[in-house]
Design a protein around this motif. Sequence first.
Motif, short mmCIF file in Angstrom:
data_model
loop_
_atom_site.label_atom_id
_atom_site.label_comp_id
_atom_site.label_asym_id
_atom_site.label_seq_id
_atom_site.Cartn_x
_atom_site.Cartn_y
_atom_site.Cartn_z
N GLU A 146 0.83 -1.21 0.00
CA GLU A 146 0.00 0.00 0.00
C GLU A 146 0.87 1.26 0.00
OE1 GLU A 146 -3.61 2.09 2.57
OE2 GLU A 146 -2.51 0.39 3.40
N LEU A 147 1.92 1.26 0.83
CA LEU A 147 2.84 2.40 0.86
C LEU A 147 3.46 2.60 -0.52
CD1 LEU A 147 4.65 4.55 2.30
CD2 LEU A 147 6.24 2.67 2.79
N LEU A 148 3.96 1.52 -1.12
CA LEU A 148 4.60 1.62 -2.42
C LEU A 148 3.62 2.12 -3.48
CD1 LEU A 148 6.69 -1.67 -2.31
CD2 LEU A 148 7.58 0.66 -2.17
N ALA A 149 2.39 1.60 -3.45
CA ALA A 149 1.39 2.02 -4.43
C ALA A 149 1.10 3.51 -4.33
CB ALA A 149 0.11 1.21 -4.25
N ASN A 150 1.04 4.02 -3.10
CA ASN A 150 0.80 5.46 -2.91
C ASN A 150 1.96 6.31 -3.40
OD1 ASN A 150 -1.85 5.64 -1.84
ND2 ASN A 150 -1.11 4.87 0.12
N CYS A 151 3.12 5.67 -3.59
CA CYS A 151 4.30 6.37 -4.12
C CYS A 151 4.50 6.10 -5.61
CB CYS A 151 5.55 5.94 -3.34
SG CYS A 151 5.56 6.49 -1.62
N GLY A 152 3.51 5.50 -6.24
CA GLY A 152 3.58 5.25 -7.68
C GLY A 152 4.35 4.01 -8.07
N VAL A 153 4.54 3.08 -7.12
CA VAL A 153 5.31 1.86 -7.37
C VAL A 153 4.33 0.70 -7.45
CG1 VAL A 153 7.16 0.36 -6.55
CG2 VAL A 153 7.26 2.82 -6.10
N ASP A 154 4.21 0.10 -8.63
CA ASP A 154 3.18 -0.93 -8.84
C ASP A 154 3.66 -2.35 -8.58
OD1 ASP A 154 4.87 -1.21 -10.98
OD2 ASP A 154 3.39 -0.72 -12.51
N SER A 155 4.95 -2.54 -8.36
CA SER A 155 5.49 -3.87 -8.12
C SER A 155 6.74 -3.77 -7.26
CB SER A 155 5.83 -4.56 -9.44
OG SER A 155 6.56 -5.75 -9.23
N SER A 156 6.96 -4.78 -6.43
CA SER A 156 8.16 -4.81 -5.60
C SER A 156 9.10 -5.94 -6.00
CB SER A 156 7.77 -4.97 -4.12
OG SER A 156 7.03 -6.17 -3.92
N ASP A 157 8.87 -6.53 -7.17
CA ASP A 157 9.64 -7.70 -7.59
C ASP A 157 11.13 -7.43 -7.70
OD1 ASP A 157 7.23 -9.00 -7.68
OD2 ASP A 157 7.06 -8.98 -9.87
N ASP A 158 11.50 -6.20 -8.06
CA ASP A 158 12.91 -5.88 -8.27
C ASP A 158 13.52 -5.10 -7.11
OD1 ASP A 158 11.45 -3.62 -8.69
OD2 ASP A 158 12.57 -2.93 -10.45
N LEU A 159 12.82 -5.09 -5.97
CA LEU A 159 13.30 -4.36 -4.81
C LEU A 159 13.88 -5.32 -3.78
CD1 LEU A 159 10.28 -1.90 -4.32
CD2 LEU A 159 12.29 -1.63 -5.79
N VAL A 160 15.07 -5.00 -3.28
CA VAL A 160 15.70 -5.78 -2.22
C VAL A 160 15.85 -4.86 -1.02
CG1 VAL A 160 17.66 -7.21 -1.57
CG2 VAL A 160 16.98 -7.06 -3.97
N ILE A 161 15.19 -5.20 0.08
CA ILE A 161 15.06 -4.28 1.21
C ILE A 161 15.84 -4.77 2.43
CG2 ILE A 161 13.42 -3.15 2.76
CD1 ILE A 161 11.31 -3.49 0.56
N ALA A 162 16.59 -3.87 3.03
CA ALA A 162 17.31 -4.18 4.27
C ALA A 162 16.88 -3.20 5.35
CB ALA A 162 18.82 -4.08 4.05
N ASP A 163 16.81 -3.68 6.56
CA ASP A 163 16.26 -2.95 7.70
C ASP A 163 17.39 -2.59 8.68
OD1 ASP A 163 14.96 -2.33 10.18
OD2 ASP A 163 13.20 -3.41 9.48
N LEU A 164 17.38 -1.33 9.14
CA LEU A 164 18.40 -0.92 10.11
C LEU A 164 17.83 -0.59 11.49
CD1 LEU A 164 19.78 0.11 7.18
CD2 LEU A 164 21.45 0.93 8.83
N ARG A 165 16.58 -0.87 11.72
CA ARG A 165 15.95 -0.40 12.95
C ARG A 165 16.55 -1.02 14.20
NH1 ARG A 165 9.85 -1.57 13.83
NH2 ARG A 165 10.48 -0.71 15.83
N HIS A 166 17.20 -2.18 14.07
CA HIS A 166 17.75 -2.86 15.25
C HIS A 166 19.25 -2.62 15.42
CE1 HIS A 166 13.90 -4.73 15.83
NE2 HIS A 166 13.93 -5.26 14.63
N GLY A 167 19.82 -1.76 14.60
CA GLY A 167 21.24 -1.45 14.75
C GLY A 167 21.52 -0.81 16.09
N GLU A 168 22.66 -1.09 16.65
CA GLU A 168 23.00 -0.57 17.97
C GLU A 168 22.88 0.95 18.04
OE1 GLU A 168 26.88 -0.32 20.99
OE2 GLU A 168 26.96 -1.58 19.19
N ASN A 169 23.31 1.62 16.99
CA ASN A 169 23.28 3.08 16.96
C ASN A 169 22.07 3.62 16.22
OD1 ASN A 169 26.03 3.74 18.22
ND2 ASN A 169 26.59 2.31 16.60
N PHE A 170 21.77 3.04 15.06
CA PHE A 170 20.66 3.55 14.26
C PHE A 170 19.33 3.42 15.00
CE2 PHE A 170 17.52 3.81 10.91
CZ PHE A 170 18.04 4.79 10.08
#
Length: 260
Positions: free
Chosen positions: A155-179
């Motif tokens: 839904e977030l991607l669609a609202n940003c004009g992105v119709d597919s996530s097939d070519d997206l590779v996502i990494a998360d930093l929320r659990h980094g010690e500092n980040f």
Amino acid sequence: MDKKREFGYISPEPKEHQWIDMPKGQNIAGYGIGILHLDDVWYPMVPGNVVNAWTYDFPVRFKAVRGLDTPTLHSGDPAVFEKILQAAKDLEREGVRAISAACGFFGHFHRQLADEMDMPVGLSSLVQIPWIRSIMKSHKKIGILTANAVAVSDELLANCGVDSSDDLVIADLRHGENFSAIMEDRGSFDNAGTRREVVAAAEALVEENTDIGAILLECSDMPPYASAVQAATGRPVFDFITLIKWLNNASMQRPYAGWI
């Protein structure tokens, strides 16, 4: 677009006459880009951050969305939109020519706000995805570093004009010690440590996915480390600042001058 707005560049050259109109109620001027940001956060905004004024070589106008915190924005709570719209209208009255934001998850409301405003709107760094796709080989992927991978929904991607996530590779930093200090509002972090975490995440992305052709930093707190990410990965890096500069260049064109 509002034809009552002055869009011409005011040259220092003397002229016999130069009438300029100012909309009633506007008592400041010169801000091309308005930037919406969260009101209820607590961590350092270092140079390069979207809400650090030293990031820019042109004027920007910041506007807090009153009472808005990180969990509420990341959830995409529809009740938030009226506050966002009010803040955007305030920026419009103050004379901005385009509106961006300081968190990729403002993208939940990108399409909605763009339909309401009479000026360019780019609320999330994610709106650059279709453009990034268009300038790379068709088989290449886009690596995305985000503060909260779970919240990067279709839904977030669609609202940003992105119709597919097939070519997206996502990494998360929320659990980094500092980040994680950013997500948890801890008020301070080791900036060098944060840089290492962001760079390490980018390096892991391209090592595990050698077909990544570009990296997009979703989070408005990551641009301070964009140069280091590029040096480490050898990929073009897009972020909120590439978006905001693009909006500024389109909305605040200046005439060219020089010797020939």
